[in-house]
Design a protein around this motif. Structure first.
Motif, PDB file in Angstrom:
ATOM      1  N   GLU A  60       0.866  -1.175   0.000  1.00 39.74           N
ATOM      2  CA  GLU A  60       0.000   0.000   0.000  1.00 39.74           C
ATOM      3  C   GLU A  60       0.903   1.225   0.000  1.00 39.74           C
ATOM      4  N   ALA A  61       0.505   2.287  -0.712  1.00 40.78           N
ATOM      5  CA  ALA A  61       1.347   3.481  -0.778  1.00 40.78           C
ATOM      6  C   ALA A  61       0.497   4.716  -0.984  1.00 40.78           C
ATOM      7  N   ARG A  62       1.029   5.838  -0.511  1.00 38.71           N
ATOM      8  CA  ARG A  62       0.382   7.115  -0.792  1.00 38.71           C
ATOM      9  C   ARG A  62       1.395   8.239  -0.726  1.00 38.71           C
ATOM     10  N   ARG A  63       1.158   9.265  -1.540  1.00 40.12           N
ATOM     11  CA  ARG A  63       1.942  10.494  -1.501  1.00 40.12           C
ATOM     12  C   ARG A  63       1.253  11.449  -0.547  1.00 40.12           C
ATOM     13  N   HIS A  64       2.022  12.306   0.078  1.00 42.16           N
ATOM     14  CA  HIS A  64       1.450  13.292   0.986  1.00 42.16           C
ATOM     15  C   HIS A  64       1.029  14.530   0.200  1.00 42.16           C
ATOM     16  N   LEU A  65      -0.186  14.994   0.450  1.00 40.90           N
ATOM     17  CA  LEU A  65      -0.751  16.116  -0.300  1.00 40.90           C
ATOM     18  C   LEU A  65      -1.164  17.290   0.582  1.00 40.90           C
ATOM     19  N   ILE A  66      -0.908  17.221   1.873  1.00 45.58           N
ATOM     20  CA  ILE A  66      -1.361  18.270   2.792  1.00 45.58           C
ATOM     21  C   ILE A  66      -0.217  19.228   3.030  1.00 45.58           C
ATOM     22  N   ASP A  67      -0.369  20.377   2.966  1.00 46.35           N
ATOM     23  CA  ASP A  67      -1.301  21.379   2.478  1.00 46.35           C
ATOM     24  C   ASP A  67      -1.195  21.493   0.959  1.00 46.35           C
ATOM     25  N   LYS A  68      -0.062  21.180   0.438  1.00 44.54           N
ATOM     26  CA  LYS A  68       0.189  21.113  -1.003  1.00 44.54           C
ATOM     27  C   LYS A  68       0.857  19.765  -1.270  1.00 44.54           C
ATOM     28  N   PRO A  69       0.914  19.329  -2.515  1.00 43.10           N
ATOM     29  CA  PRO A  69       1.647  18.090  -2.797  1.00 43.10           C
ATOM     30  C   PRO A  69       3.095  18.201  -2.312  1.00 43.10           C
ATOM     31  N   ASN A  70       3.554  17.219  -1.555  1.00 42.14           N
ATOM     32  CA  ASN A  70       4.920  17.212  -1.024  1.00 42.14           C
ATOM     33  C   ASN A  70       5.855  16.629  -2.072  1.00 42.14           C
ATOM     34  N   VAL A  71       6.038  17.370  -3.159  1.00 41.42           N
ATOM     35  CA  VAL A  71       6.837  16.942  -4.300  1.00 41.42           C
ATOM     36  C   VAL A  71       7.703  18.109  -4.746  1.00 41.42           C
ATOM     37  N   LEU A  72       8.951  17.826  -5.086  1.00 38.11           N
ATOM     38  CA  LEU A  72       9.859  18.836  -5.606  1.00 38.11           C
ATOM     39  C   LEU A  72      10.536  18.276  -6.840  1.00 38.11           C
ATOM     40  N   ILE A  73      10.535  19.049  -7.924  1.00 36.34           N
ATOM     41  CA  ILE A  73      11.303  18.723  -9.125  1.00 36.34           C
ATOM     42  C   ILE A  73      12.157  19.949  -9.424  1.00 36.34           C
ATOM     43  N   ARG A  74      13.470  19.781  -9.269  1.00 36.83           N
ATOM     44  CA  ARG A  74      14.412  20.894  -9.437  1.00 36.83           C
ATOM     45  C   ARG A  74      15.357  20.563 -10.587  1.00 36.83           C
ATOM     46  N   ILE A  75      15.498  21.496 -11.536  1.00 34.78           N
ATOM     47  CA  ILE A  75      16.380  21.312 -12.684  1.00 34.78           C
ATOM     48  C   ILE A  75      17.538  22.301 -12.572  1.00 34.78           C
ATOM     49  N   HIS A  76      18.761  21.779 -12.672  1.00 29.07           N
ATOM     50  CA  HIS A  76      19.968  22.601 -12.581  1.00 29.07           C
ATOM     51  C   HIS A  76      20.474  22.942 -13.980  1.00 29.07           C
ATOM     52  N   PRO A  77      21.315  23.975 -14.096  1.00 33.90           N
ATOM     53  CA  PRO A  77      21.771  24.428 -15.420  1.00 33.90           C
ATOM     54  C   PRO A  77      22.439  23.344 -16.267  1.00 33.90           C
ATOM     55  N   ASN A  78      23.099  22.355 -15.630  1.00 34.80           N
ATOM     56  CA  ASN A  78      23.782  21.305 -16.395  1.00 34.80           C
ATOM     57  C   ASN A  78      22.855  20.145 -16.767  1.00 34.80           C
ATOM     58  N   GLY A  79      21.557  20.261 -16.460  1.00 34.86           N
ATOM     59  CA  GLY A  79      20.594  19.209 -16.782  1.00 34.86           C
ATOM     60  C   GLY A  79      20.400  18.206 -15.660  1.00 34.86           C
ATOM     61  N   GLN A  80      21.064  18.418 -14.527  1.00 37.88           N
ATOM     62  CA  GLN A  80      20.852  17.540 -13.368  1.00 37.88           C
ATOM     63  C   GLN A  80      19.461  17.817 -12.802  1.00 37.88           C
ATOM     64  N   ILE A  81      18.741  16.732 -12.499  1.00 37.84           N
ATOM     65  CA  ILE A  81      17.377  16.848 -11.992  1.00 37.84           C
ATOM     66  C   ILE A  81      17.305  16.186 -10.629  1.00 37.84           C
ATOM     67  N   LEU A  82      16.671  16.874  -9.691  1.00 34.53           N
ATOM     68  CA  LEU A  82      16.399  16.312  -8.371  1.00 34.53           C
ATOM     69  C   LEU A  82      14.894  16.155  -8.245  1.00 34.53           C
ATOM     70  N   TYR A  83      14.463  14.946  -7.923  1.00 32.72           N
ATOM     71  CA  TYR A  83      13.057  14.646  -7.672  1.00 32.72           C
ATOM     72  C   TYR A  83      12.952  14.211  -6.214  1.00 32.72           C
ATOM     73  N   SER A  84      12.086  14.849  -5.466  1.00 32.36           N
ATOM     74  CA  SER A  84      11.920  14.536  -4.056  1.00 32.36           C
ATOM     75  C   SER A  84      10.425  14.464  -3.757  1.00 32.36           C
TER      76      SER A  84
END
Length: 161
Positions: A60-84
């Motif tokens: 069973e799984a769920r993402r946290h959505l309170i108060d906003k979705p607890n998701v981060l997608i960060r793109i750096h100048p060299n194309g490195q991506i962080l997904y949290s």
């Protein structure tokens, strides 16, 4: 048997198509990173290619959505991506209770790609401090003693690859 866990899951990868450092010059300054907006609808949040990671022993799984979705997608100048993303999971754990209450269990968080093979994706742990634990975690489990947290690698074979 099963156990539940709540954690922040982070993945990093490079996508040269999203690198924007080449636009920097004496007249144009580029930001240190760009954050993509996320949506409660996960289909709308996926604006870029992302690994199709899943937890093989998840019940069973769920993402946290309170108060906003607890998701981060960060793109750096060299194309490195962080997904949290913050997740709560119920995971299966085969337990041997013959020595209860003096038993020791080894429970896994088993991560894999759903559709890609090792020719496409290779998961690697961060070299330094790959797992951070919340202060006081070991004291917050009154009936249990968390012995250790380890990282390891394995490759699984499926019908599709």
């Amino acid at each position: 048997m099963e156990y539940s866990v709540q954690f922040t899951f982070r993945e990093e990868w490079w996508d040269a198509r999203l690198a924007y450092e080449r636009f920097a010059d004496e007249n144009t300054q580029v930001p240190p990173f760009v954050v993509l907006a996320t949506s409660e609808n996960s289909d709308q949040s996926q604006q870029i290619w992302m690994p199709d990671s899943f937890f093989q022993n998840e019940k069973e799984a769920r993402r946290h959505l309170i108060d906003k979705p607890n998701v981060l997608i960060r793109i750096h100048p060299n194309g490195q991506i962080l997904y949290s993303v913050r997740l709560s999971l119920v995971l299966s754990c085969p337990m041997s209770l013959e020595y209860y209450p003096l038993d020791r269990q080894t429970c896994l968080i088993d991560l894999a790609s759903y559709a890609y093979t090792t020719d496409d994706i290779k998961y690697e742990w961060k070299r330094l401090n790959p797992i951070q634990q919340k202060e006081g975690l070991r004291q917050s489990l009154p009936s249990f003693e968390l012995q250790d947290v380890l990282t390891d690698y394995c490759t699984s074979k499926t019908n599709t690859g």
